[in-house]
Design an enzyme around this catalytic site. Structure first.
Site, PDB file in Angstrom:
ATOM      1  N   LYS A  53       0.852  -1.195   0.000  1.00 50.40           N
ATOM      2  CA  LYS A  53       0.000   0.000   0.000  1.00 50.40           C
ATOM      3  C   LYS A  53       0.889   1.248   0.000  1.00 50.40           C
ATOM      4  CE  LYS A  53      -3.834   1.923   2.759  1.00 50.40           C
ATOM      5  NZ  LYS A  53      -4.718   1.678   3.922  1.00 50.40           N
ATOM      6  N   SER A  99      -9.890  -0.788   7.107  1.00 49.43           N
ATOM      7  CA  SER A  99      -9.304  -0.703   5.763  1.00 49.43           C
ATOM      8  C   SER A  99      -8.529  -1.911   5.288  1.00 49.43           C
ATOM      9  CB  SER A  99      -8.402   0.513   5.671  1.00 49.43           C
ATOM     10  OG  SER A  99      -9.186   1.639   5.450  1.00 49.43           O
ATOM     11  N   SER A 139      -9.659   1.461   2.824  1.00 51.50           N
ATOM     12  CA  SER A 139      -8.817   2.260   1.963  1.00 51.50           C
ATOM     13  C   SER A 139      -7.728   1.441   1.252  1.00 51.50           C
ATOM     14  CB  SER A 139      -8.135   3.353   2.790  1.00 51.50           C
ATOM     15  OG  SER A 139      -7.288   2.776   3.775  1.00 51.50           O
TER      16      SER A 139
HETATM   17  N1  GLN Z   1     -13.377   3.631   6.143  1.00 52.93           N
HETATM   18  C1  GLN Z   1     -12.814   4.139   7.365  1.00 52.93           C
HETATM   19  C2  GLN Z   1     -12.517   5.610   7.240  1.00 52.93           C
HETATM   20  O1  GLN Z   1     -12.704   6.150   6.177  1.00 52.93           O
HETATM   21  C3  GLN Z   1     -11.603   3.357   7.746  1.00 52.93           C
HETATM   22  C4  GLN Z   1     -10.390   3.750   7.021  1.00 52.93           C
HETATM   23  C5  GLN Z   1      -9.174   2.972   7.429  1.00 52.93           C
HETATM   24  O2  GLN Z   1      -9.268   1.971   8.128  1.00 52.93           O
HETATM   25  N2  GLN Z   1      -8.024   3.497   7.070  1.00 52.93           N
HETATM   26  O3  GLN Z   1     -12.101   6.224   8.181  1.00 52.93           O
END
Ligand code: GLN
Length: 496
Positions: A88, A187, A163
């Site tokens: 990532k 994420s 994400s």
């Molecule tokens: N979808 C969640 C957010 O937008 C989690 C994102 C993540 O775990 N980085 O905060």
């Protein structure tokens, strides 16, 4: 090379990219194939898969060079010897562009390496490329990336989740043998569930956060994303460990998750929290959950109904705590120290222009919410209240874990949704995280394991939540589910 032998090599290579990480590691050790052949195979499938939009930066030439050197030196000591891995684009990689999916870091080249990637390289792996993600890891669909949305191998119109969507999509499509992501509120687990892959968020403190672009420091945690539970155990072992550079890293010895992996889970007590049966949950998700219960019973587990009373407050608490920390973490992007710099008549205008141009809408929304809930007059009403709720959520888990060894829930309230379906409605986007955020608020480990499909043949995952630092039990339980669910990738390739 004559036509026949080059054809044979091509066939061998395409097969390699379909193998699991464990098989690739063993295959290199047994000399079934070389590191160069493995690397070529993944480069080849990656080059053919541009339509998925998974890579932000490709390191193909460098990877090939490293693989050739590896084949000369033949040093098989590491857990991941000779294996190329794409990660990532939130992990800082020395001398390789690291964007966090943002315009503000589009030209940022770190002079240092994150601890977790450096752990992988010490185990013999090397970098294949940097994978697309939501901007600063804020999102559930990969649509907030400055580099465009990623597509799900299960459908051109579908999001891969977020994400870590680039990671999940690349993994599911066979563009990298395994990958690592980060999980602040889901994420790793949510994109794993949307792409039929295995995603594990370790206990807070298990993996170092040093050198990872910070989103919400009290919630962020890196973890393995793989095609099987066996691979997950191996990769977790390779990336975890104490790091004196991260003050929240916990000094515990690295466990041998791989050799301790077993599907013998007889007698383990599994909690089923009634609060996760949310309104309007599709029956398919409920059915999958029931199937998961049956799989675990079949393996000898004892099922217990439990209550996690404050679950309904987890999402609102998360969407106060996470933006508050983000607003503080993102203050450093001012055009002076990192990345993009806009022009301005004076210093203040330069700051303003840099941040206005550099950040996307979702990031700006979080910064606004975050500074608001931290501002005097609102701090007590929102931030402090959310911190108290966070403690109550953690207390619920502590109480439950007096009676059970792990907790089983669905990973997500739906399968992968369509690109654009939720992008205009942040609240419906945030609802995606309903089953994943309580875990981050409590610092616990959790894994999403593919367990079935919905009526449109899209993958669905089940989540196992464990006690702090008990990743082994949730890995073992996942193995028991994996064996019984017999999940197979069932997409047809549309992107080459
Ligand atoms: N979808 C969640 C957010 O937008 C989690 C994102 C993540 O775990 N980085 O905060």
């Amino acid at each position: 090379m004559n036509f026949l032998s080059s054809q044979r090599l091509l066939n061998k290579m395409s097969k390699i990219s379909e193998l699991s990480l464990t098989k690739i590691v063993n295959g290199i050790k047994k000399k079934d194939f070389s590191s160069e052949e493995v690397t070529k195979s993944f480069i080849d499938s990656s080059k053919k898969s541009k339509k998925l939009n998974t890579y932000i930066t490709e390191c193909f030439d460098e990877a090939l060079e490293i693989s050739k050197n590896f084949d000369k030196k033949k040093d098989y000591k590491g857990l991941l010897s000779g294996v190329p891995i794409a990660v990532k684009d939130l992990f800082c990689t020395k001398n390789v562009k690291t964007t966090a999916g943002s315009k503000i870091l589009h030209n940022f080249i770190p002079t240092y390496e994150s601890t977790v990637t450096s752990n992988l390289w010490s185990q013999g792996a090397f970098l294949l490329g940097k994978l697309n993600c939501d901007e600063f890891a804020m999102g559930s669909s990969n649509e907030t990336s400055f580099f465009g949305n990623v597509k799900n191998p299960y459908g051109e119109k579908l999001v891969p989740g977020g994400s870590s969507g680039g990671s999940a999509s690349a993994l599911a499509a066979g563009l990298t043998p395994a990958t690592i992501g980060t999980d602040t509120g889901g994420s790793i687990r949510q994109p794993a569930s949307f792409t039929g892959t295995v995603g594990l968020k370790p206990t807070y403190g298990r993996c170092s956060r040093w050198g990872i672009v910070a989103f919400a420091s009290s919630l962020d945690q890196a973890g393995p994303m793989t095609n099987s539970v066996e691979d997950s155990a191996l990769l977790l072992q390779a990336m975890s460990g104490y790091d004196s550079k991260d003050s929240t890293s916990v000094n515990k010895k690295i466990e041998n998750y791989s050799s301790n992996l077993t599907e013998k889970i007889k007698g383990l007590k599994i909690g089923i929290p009634k609060e996760y049966r949310v309104d309007k949950m599709p029956t398919e998700i409920d059915d999958l959950w029931k199937k998961g219960i049956e799989y675990l019973k079949d393996a000898g587990a004892i099922i217990k109904n439990i209550s996690l009373e404050h679950t309904m407050y987890a999402l609102p608490a998360y969407y106060i705590v996470a933006p508050a920390e983000a607003s503080s973490n993102l203050a450093r992007y001012d055009g002076v120290k990192y990345g993009h710099r806009a022009v301005g008549k004076n210093l203040i205008e330069m700051y303003e222009n840099t941040r206005s141009e550099g950040f996307g809408n979702e990031v700006k929304r979080r910064i606004l919410i975050g500074t608001y809930v931290l501002s005097s007059g609102y701090y007590d009403a929102y931030y402090l209240k959310a911190q108290k709720v966070r403690q109550l959520i953690k207390n619920d888990f502590d109480k439950a874990f007096k009676d059970v060894d792990a907790i089983l829930t669905p990973s997500t309230p739906s399968s992968a949704f369509k690109i654009g379906d939720k992008s205009d409605d942040p609240v419906s986007m945030y609802l995606n995280d309903i089953f994943t955020v309580p875990v981050n608020l409590s610092g616990l480990p959790a894994i999403s394991v593919p367990a079935g499909y919905d009526k449109n043949n899209l993958p669905l995952g089940l989540q196992l939540i464990g006690k702090a630092f008990d990743e082994q039990t949730i890995l073992n339980l996942s193995l028991a589910i994996e064996k019984r669910a017999n999940f197979k990738k069932n997409y047809s390739v549309w992107w080459t």
